[in-house]
Design a protein around this motif. Structure first.
Motif, short mmCIF file in Angstrom:
data_model
loop_
_atom_site.label_atom_id
_atom_site.label_comp_id
_atom_site.label_asym_id
_atom_site.label_seq_id
_atom_site.Cartn_x
_atom_site.Cartn_y
_atom_site.Cartn_z
N PRO A 5 57.11 11.72 13.65
CA PRO A 5 56.92 11.24 15.03
C PRO A 5 57.40 12.29 16.03
N LEU A 7 57.42 13.22 20.56
CA LEU A 7 57.60 12.55 21.85
C LEU A 7 56.39 11.70 22.21
N ASN A 8 55.19 12.27 21.98
CA ASN A 8 53.99 11.55 22.41
C ASN A 8 53.78 10.24 21.66
N SER A 9 54.17 10.22 20.38
CA SER A 9 53.94 8.98 19.65
C SER A 9 54.84 7.87 20.20
N TYR A 10 56.05 8.23 20.62
CA TYR A 10 56.91 7.23 21.24
C TYR A 10 56.35 6.79 22.60
N LEU A 11 55.90 7.78 23.37
CA LEU A 11 55.35 7.44 24.69
C LEU A 11 54.14 6.53 24.56
N PHE A 12 53.35 6.77 23.48
CA PHE A 12 52.18 5.93 23.21
C PHE A 12 52.62 4.47 23.05
N VAL A 50 64.57 6.31 25.50
CA VAL A 50 65.18 6.77 24.25
C VAL A 50 64.41 7.95 23.68
N PHE A 52 62.72 10.19 25.36
CA PHE A 52 63.03 11.39 26.13
C PHE A 52 64.41 11.91 25.78
N SER A 53 65.35 11.00 25.52
CA SER A 53 66.69 11.49 25.21
C SER A 53 66.72 12.11 23.81
N ARG A 54 65.80 11.72 22.95
CA ARG A 54 65.79 12.27 21.60
C ARG A 54 65.04 13.60 21.53
N TYR A 55 63.91 13.68 22.23
CA TYR A 55 63.02 14.82 22.00
C TYR A 55 63.03 15.84 23.13
N THR A 56 63.73 15.58 24.23
CA THR A 56 63.79 16.61 25.27
C THR A 56 65.26 16.91 25.57
N PHE B 5 58.32 4.97 10.68
CA PHE B 5 57.89 5.01 12.07
C PHE B 5 56.56 4.30 12.24
N PHE B 104 47.40 6.49 29.23
CA PHE B 104 47.23 7.45 28.14
C PHE B 104 46.81 8.81 28.67
N LEU B 107 49.59 11.14 29.13
CA LEU B 107 50.44 11.54 28.02
C LEU B 107 50.52 13.06 27.81
N LYS B 114 60.82 20.04 28.87
CA LYS B 114 61.43 21.02 27.97
C LYS B 114 61.76 20.30 26.68
N GLN B 115 60.96 20.51 25.65
CA GLN B 115 61.18 19.76 24.42
C GLN B 115 62.22 20.46 23.57
N SER B 116 63.01 19.63 22.93
CA SER B 116 64.02 20.16 22.05
C SER B 116 64.22 19.11 20.97
N PRO B 117 63.80 19.41 19.75
CA PRO B 117 63.64 18.35 18.77
C PRO B 117 64.93 17.61 18.42
#
Lengths: 104, 189, 456
Positions: A5, A7-12, A50, A52-56, B5, B104, B107, B114-117
């Motif tokens: 998963p 970010l986008n899948s969560y946003l979806f 959540v 955004f806090s996980r993936y950004t 998930f 959508f 999206l 700024k992505q950071s996994p």
């Protein structure tokens, strides 16, 4: 087929919950059904926070925001339910279309 | 990870759709539980253990029980249904689909972030000498007390919002008790 | 979260293990196999505890009522009675009343069962013997158990019978109200422990009897009894079993149920009784520690050896098995006391149940919570030196202050880094626990040793 998963899948999911909540609020005539729609909308927002806090680089702030959302949603539900009970006491129904006393 | 998930995501989305579709209020409450419970599962997967548990405790165990309680107190007959007219349903469905496609379409804009996994596990929790993922309990507690070692001096804590929320809850408690207190029904005839 | 699964350690053992007909296990397959083994183990605990506890209930009630209880099935003592009951219940017809809302009616028992089963996922049975060692384990456990009430309300509402509806309504009111003092009482030992991780809380109480949180201060001592009464009510056990008061409500929320669905409610009930008594044992009664100084020290030594040696050590494993036995017997004793209460005390009225909770237990638990937070400050005023050298523990717990002092070393602007973090090393009573916490962070295995060395 299944990828991890992101970010986008969560946003979806957040978007689906949000839209379902909005439709629920618009179509249900039962006051408690409307309340459930509000809960769905707030949860859609929570999923986004959540995610955004996980993936950004938002960090912890997203989780704290969702915590506040949960707390305030509980408070909102309590007050709204009290209002619904009051409405029921006066109208003997929870159909929100019947609350038209102020209509000109 | 991705299997869980998918399961939780499907349950959350289908539960939400079922809330919209079903007519009986108690069934709506049931599907709402499925949906919100799966959202809690998603929170666990997103390394937000505390938020997930709070979601289960406050939303599913608290708010929804309150709602079902409200359903029971206001039901005028068994399995009360207040159906919407077919026209309304069609219009709502159309608007919903349009709305969903609009949301959508935004999206892809999430790429701008700024992505950071693994930001929290790399940056926040090491400050608190906790290494495992999803271990945000202590950082969260300190943030609510107004201390943010993870963001340094510039970071704002959440002490004031926390206090406001607690006073707000007290006000809500009193207000809800006042509003919902038993009154003699006047228009019984 | 996935990294905290205990299955990892077992999967390490399986990794590269050669399996006949399959060849070498890859690490991913090993993780799956280990996870399945753990799930099966936890499921058996969940399935066997109603099995045993229902037999215990029948035997116990028989003794209290001066009769024998089951005697025949399975030879002596009727110990297979529950199995016979189970087989009988499976054979019964699965009825669904025509007025019921069939979908909800059929799914309600599964919600109850699922909720109480899921609670076992974060419940540790011995040192490091836990499926998911979550940092907010207690919180997760309480929140999962709170889902159980929903299945009961669903069952009551969807049965389409007034007995069920009344039972469900009472249940909703009672369980939601009793959740408040339950949570507050569970927080009282947490104030002393400074952690919500059930495994860590259990590890802190090694050494001897005085290290149990029951004897930590007067507030935790009272809190244990309040907690026990409240959890009895939370499990809807007599004298608080208003939801299924047979004399007035036929069977309460499960009036319309039959066969296996009916028994699912009871599996859920007994399992959550066991889970909550297990929580009480971990929070107050020392978890998997015996409380006898010599024995605890010896077990801890074995565990230490097991942790040091790189491969599997039978002694460390044996120590954990003994610990699990101690823990299970403590929890089972708690359940036995509940059974004892059930057959001894008369049932309350519903208004008395609610008054007991809202007018007595909530204020009492709030007062105890306040006392437990103020208690460390008493030590501060009791000594002459005051703040600096008193055996002072911040109410947040030493781990927390340590974390802040670590975190603020760079910025050195936050005020928290001053007093509590520089707690002295040489005092006796409270600091020993704090030392235990510190070492618990570094290597949890040495905690009990620390206690026994400091205290003896």
């Amino acid at each position: 087929m299944l990828h991890d998963p992101d970010l986008n899948s969560y946003l979806f999911i957040g978007a689906v919950l949000f839209v379902c909540g909005v439709i629920c609020m618009a179509t249900k005539r039962n006051a408690i059904g409307v309340l459930m729609g509000v809960e769905l909308v707030l949860n859609g927002a929570n999923v986004n926070f959540v995610a955004f806090s996980r993936y950004t680089t938002l960090g912890l702030d997203g989780q704290i925001f969702s915590l506040f959302v949960i707390v305030l949603a509980a408070a909102e539900a309590a007050v709204a339910l009290a209002i619904v009970l009051n409405f029921y006491n006066n109208h003997l129904t929870v159909d929100v279309d019947r609350g038209n006393k102020l209509k000109g | 990870m991705s299997l869980f998930f998918t399961i939780f995501a499907l349950a959350a989305c289908l539960g939400a759709v079922a809330v919209v579709i079903s007519q009986s209020v108690v069934r709506m409450a049931f599907w709402l539980i499925v949906s919100l419970g799966s959202v809690a599962g998603l929170f666990f997967l997103a390394d937000a253990d505390f938020i997930g548990a709070a979601q289960l405790l406050i939303y599913v165990g608290g708010t929804l029980v309150l709602l079902v309680f409200g359903i029971m107190l206001t039901a005028s007959g068994p399995y009360m249904k207040i159906p919407a007219s077919p026209g309304e349903t069609v219009v709502a469905g159309l608007i919903g689909v349009m709305f969903l496609s609009m949301v959508f379409s935004t999206l892809p804009a999430s790429k701008e972030w700024k992505q950071s996994p693994n930001y929290i596990a790399e940056t926040v929790t090491p400050e608190f000498a906790d290494s495992s993922e999803g271990n945000t309990l202590r950082p969260l507690g300190f943030a609510l007390l107004g201390v943010r070692p993870d963001v340094g001096q510039d970071g704002a804590g959440y002490l004031l919002p926390f206090e406001i929320a607690s006073v707000h809850l007290l006000v809500v408690l009193i207000g809800a008790a006042y509003l919902a207190r038993a009154k003699r029904r006047q228009d019984n005839a | 979260m996935i990294n905290t699964l205990a299955a990892n350690s077992l999967s390490d053992a399986f990794d590269g293990l050669s399996v006949p007909l399959y060849g070498q296990l890859s690490s991913g397959d090993a993780l799956v196999v280990a996870a399945i083994i753990h799930a099966v183990l936890v499921f058996h605990v969940f399935a066997l505890c109603p099995f045993f506890l229902i037999w215990l209930e029948r035997k116990g009630s028989g003794r209290i009522q001066d009769r024998l209880g089951p005697t025949r099935v399975g030879g002596r003592f009727g110990w297979l009675q529950s199995l016979a009951d189970g087989i009988k219940l499976i054979q019964k017809e699965d009825l669904c009343p025509p007025v019921a809302d069939a979908m909800l009616f059929r799914s309600a028992p599964y919600i109850v069962c699922l909720a109480s089963f899921a609670a076992f996922v974060v419940l540790p049975f011995s040192h490091n013997w836990v499926a998911v060692s979550a940092d907010c384990g207690l919180f997760i456990l309480l929140s999962i158990l709170s889902l159980e009430v929903f299945g009961i309300i669903m069952a009551g509402y969807s049965s389409g019978s007034k007995w069920s509806l009344f039972g469900g309504m009472r249940e909703a009111a009672q369980m939601v109200s009793y959740e408040i003092p339950l949570a507050i009482c569970a927080l009282i030992p947490i104030v002393s422990a400074g952690s919500l991780n059930l495994g860590e809380i259990g590890d802190m109480q090694g050494g001897h009897l005085g290290n149990w949180f029951l004897f930590h201060d007067p507030f935790t001592f009272v809190a244990f009894f309040v907690f026990f009464v409240v959890l009895t009510a939370g499990c809807k056990r007599a004298p608080f079993d208003l939801a299924e008061a047979e004399s007035e409500l036929v069977g309460g929320f499960h009036t319309e149920y039959s066969g296996m669905r009916w028994s699912f409610f009871f599996m859920g009930e007994y399992a959550s009784m066991f889970a909550l008594c297990g929580v009480a044992a971990i929070l107050f009664l020392g978890g998997w520690h015996t409380g006898i100084p010599g024995v605890d020290g010896l077990l801890q030594e074995w565990r230490l050896k097991g942790a040091e040696s790189p491969e599997f050590s039978p002694l460390g494993y044996l120590a954990n098995v003994i610990g699990a036995g101690v823990f299970v017997s403590k929890a089972a004793f708690g359940v036995f006391v509940q059974i004892w209460l059930r057959w001894t005390l008369p049932r309350l009225r519903i208004d008395q149940v609610m008054i007991t909770c809202l007018k007595y237990f909530v204020p009492i638990s709030c007062f105890l919570f306040l006392g437990a937070t103020v208690w460390p400050l008493m030590w501060m005023f009791a000594t002459d030196d005051g703040l600096t050298s008193a055996p002072f523990r911040s109410p947040l717990g030493n781990r927390a202050t340590h974390a802040v002092s670590e975190g603020t070393k760079e910025s050195s602007s936050t005020p928290q880094s001053s007093a509590p973090a520089e707690a002295p090393e040489d005092n006796s009573e409270a600091e020993s626990a704090a030392t235990g916490e510190n070492t618990a962070m570094a290597e949890p295995i040495t905690v009990g040793m620390n206690f026994s060395e400091v205290r003896q």
